[in-house]
Design an enzyme around this catalytic site. Structure first.
Site, PDB file in Angstrom:
ATOM      1  N   CYS A   1      -5.027   6.171  -4.407  1.00 43.91           N
ATOM      2  CA  CYS A   1      -4.324   4.898  -4.238  1.00 43.91           C
ATOM      3  C   CYS A   1      -2.867   5.127  -4.652  1.00 43.91           C
ATOM      4  O   CYS A   1      -2.597   5.536  -5.788  1.00 43.91           O
ATOM      5  CB  CYS A   1      -4.973   3.824  -5.112  1.00 43.91           C
ATOM      6  SG  CYS A   1      -4.146   2.232  -5.016  1.00 43.91           S
TER       7      CYS A   1
ATOM      8  N   CYS B   1       0.853  -1.187   0.000  1.00 40.57           N
ATOM      9  CA  CYS B   1       0.000   0.000   0.000  1.00 40.57           C
ATOM     10  C   CYS B   1       0.894   1.243   0.000  1.00 40.57           C
ATOM     11  O   CYS B   1       1.672   1.462   0.933  1.00 40.57           O
ATOM     12  CB  CYS B   1      -0.910   0.012   1.225  1.00 40.57           C
ATOM     13  SG  CYS B   1      -1.973   1.469   1.266  1.00 40.57           S
TER      14      CYS B   1
HETATM   15  N1  LIG Z   1      -6.675  -2.370  -2.444  1.00 37.65           N
HETATM   16  C1  LIG Z   1      -5.287  -2.678  -2.629  1.00 37.65           C
HETATM   17  C2  LIG Z   1      -4.462  -2.405  -1.395  1.00 37.65           C
HETATM   18  C3  LIG Z   1      -4.388  -0.952  -0.972  1.00 37.65           C
HETATM   19  C4  LIG Z   1      -3.636  -0.037  -1.933  1.00 37.65           C
HETATM   20  C5  LIG Z   1      -3.541   1.358  -1.408  1.00 37.65           C
HETATM   21  N2  LIG Z   1      -4.705   2.101  -1.262  1.00 37.65           N
HETATM   22  C6  LIG Z   1      -2.376   2.170  -1.951  1.00 37.65           C
HETATM   23  O1  LIG Z   1      -2.305   3.362  -1.596  1.00 37.65           O
HETATM   24  O2  LIG Z   1      -1.497   1.649  -2.625  1.00 37.65           O
HETATM   25  C7  LIG Z   1      -5.125  -4.159  -3.031  1.00 37.65           C
HETATM   26  O3  LIG Z   1      -5.915  -5.011  -2.601  1.00 37.65           O
HETATM   27  O4  LIG Z   1      -4.198  -4.471  -3.773  1.00 37.65           O
END
Ligand SMILES: N[C@@H](CCC[C@H](N)C(=O)O)C(=O)O
Length: 271
Positions: A214, A66
């Site tokens: 993200c 993340c």
């Molecule tokens: N939902 C993603 C994990 C989280 C990613 C995050 N929000 C970021 O900032 O990189 C997954 O399941 O791969």
């Protein structure tokens, strides 16, 4: 804490171990019956790095990496005096990441994360039947989407479009996330290249749905933009909750992500 609006509940497990993070993430992430967040992040000790990170989506699934949480952990450990280092190593399920802290008046404002190499071929996370990644046309409800696959420790499907306002993210997001092409599901980014060259991106996250930003998705977006001749090596990725700067360095091939990390509040909860 939040990074560009991507908000997680952070627990220092050195002091407060969480026995069942899957159940806890589901319970606490719920907006109406819990605290409300995009998921749960555990800060822990490590034998290989200064600290470790585990990240659980709002549906309880564990992710390998993340980006936004890495920056927030940098702020957490420094501001709470768990370290005095301004360069920190962080063990994640997708390897050790290096965080460079940018401080002002003794507090971390921004963090640059060395996100390592992007993976452009098939990975453990994305098992496409033909083992080939990169550009692929995916048909959903009779409509064709041309996506570029980029793995930043976790899987991303990046789709360039002319007008981001035309995307019905709540409708198409879950269909692409759960498309049979992705047995382990995928994160999905829709991207419009703005006249100033910046990349306007909206994300549907695997396991959490629409989030305001993200970090790994911003990196995947920048890499896909370069590969598709839509941007240079340095990009500004503009998301609903804020901007991140991404540099895909041509010397070492690593992706460097820089952006804010913000504490929202400290709290206590009985479990
Ligand atoms: N939902 C993603 C994990 C989280 C990613 C995050 N929000 C970021 O900032 O990189 C997954 O399941 O791969």
């Amino acid at each position: 804490m939040q990074g560009a609006g991507n908000d997680y509940i952070y627990v220092n497990t050195l002091r407060h171990p969480i026995a069942d993070p899957v159940r806890t993430s589901i319970k606490w992430s719920s907006c109406h019956t819990g605290i409300g967040s995009d998921g749960l992040v555990l800060i822990g000790k490590s034998t290989k790095a200064d600290f470790s990170m585990r990240i659980f989506n709002a549906d309880g699934s564990e992710a390998m990496m993340c980006g936004n949480a890495s920056r927030c952990i940098g702020k957490y450990v420094y501001d709470n005096k768990l370290t005095q280092k301004e360069v920190i190593t962080l063990e994640t399920l997708s390897g050790i990441k290096i965080l460079k802290l940018h401080t002002e008046n003794g507090l971390v404002e921004e963090v640059t994360v060395d996100m390592d190499l992007p993976l452009l071929t098939n990975s453990r996370q994305i098992n496409t039947p033909d083992g080939k990644m990169l550009a692929k046309t995916i048909t959903v409800d009779g409509k064709e989407y041309k996506g570029t696959f980029v793995c930043m420790g976790n899987p991303h499907l990046v789709i360039f479009i002319d007008d981001i306002k035309n995307v019905n993210l709540p409708a198409i997001g879950p269909k692409l996330e759960n498309h049979p092409l992705f047995p382990e599901r995928t994160n999905v980014e829709f991207v419009e290249v703005l006249p100033d060259g910046s990349l306007r991106m909206r994300v549907w996250e695997r396991g959490s749905g629409i989030t305001m930003a993200c970090g790994t998705g911003a990196c995947a977006t920048a890499v896909a933009a370069y590969l598709n001749h839509k941007a240079g090596r340095k990009s500004r990725v503009r998301m609903d909750g804020g901007d991140l700067q991404v540099h895909w360095n041509e010397t070492d091939g690593h992706v460097y992500m820089t952006g804010p990390a913000v504490k929202v509040f400290d709290g206590e909860i009985e479990i």
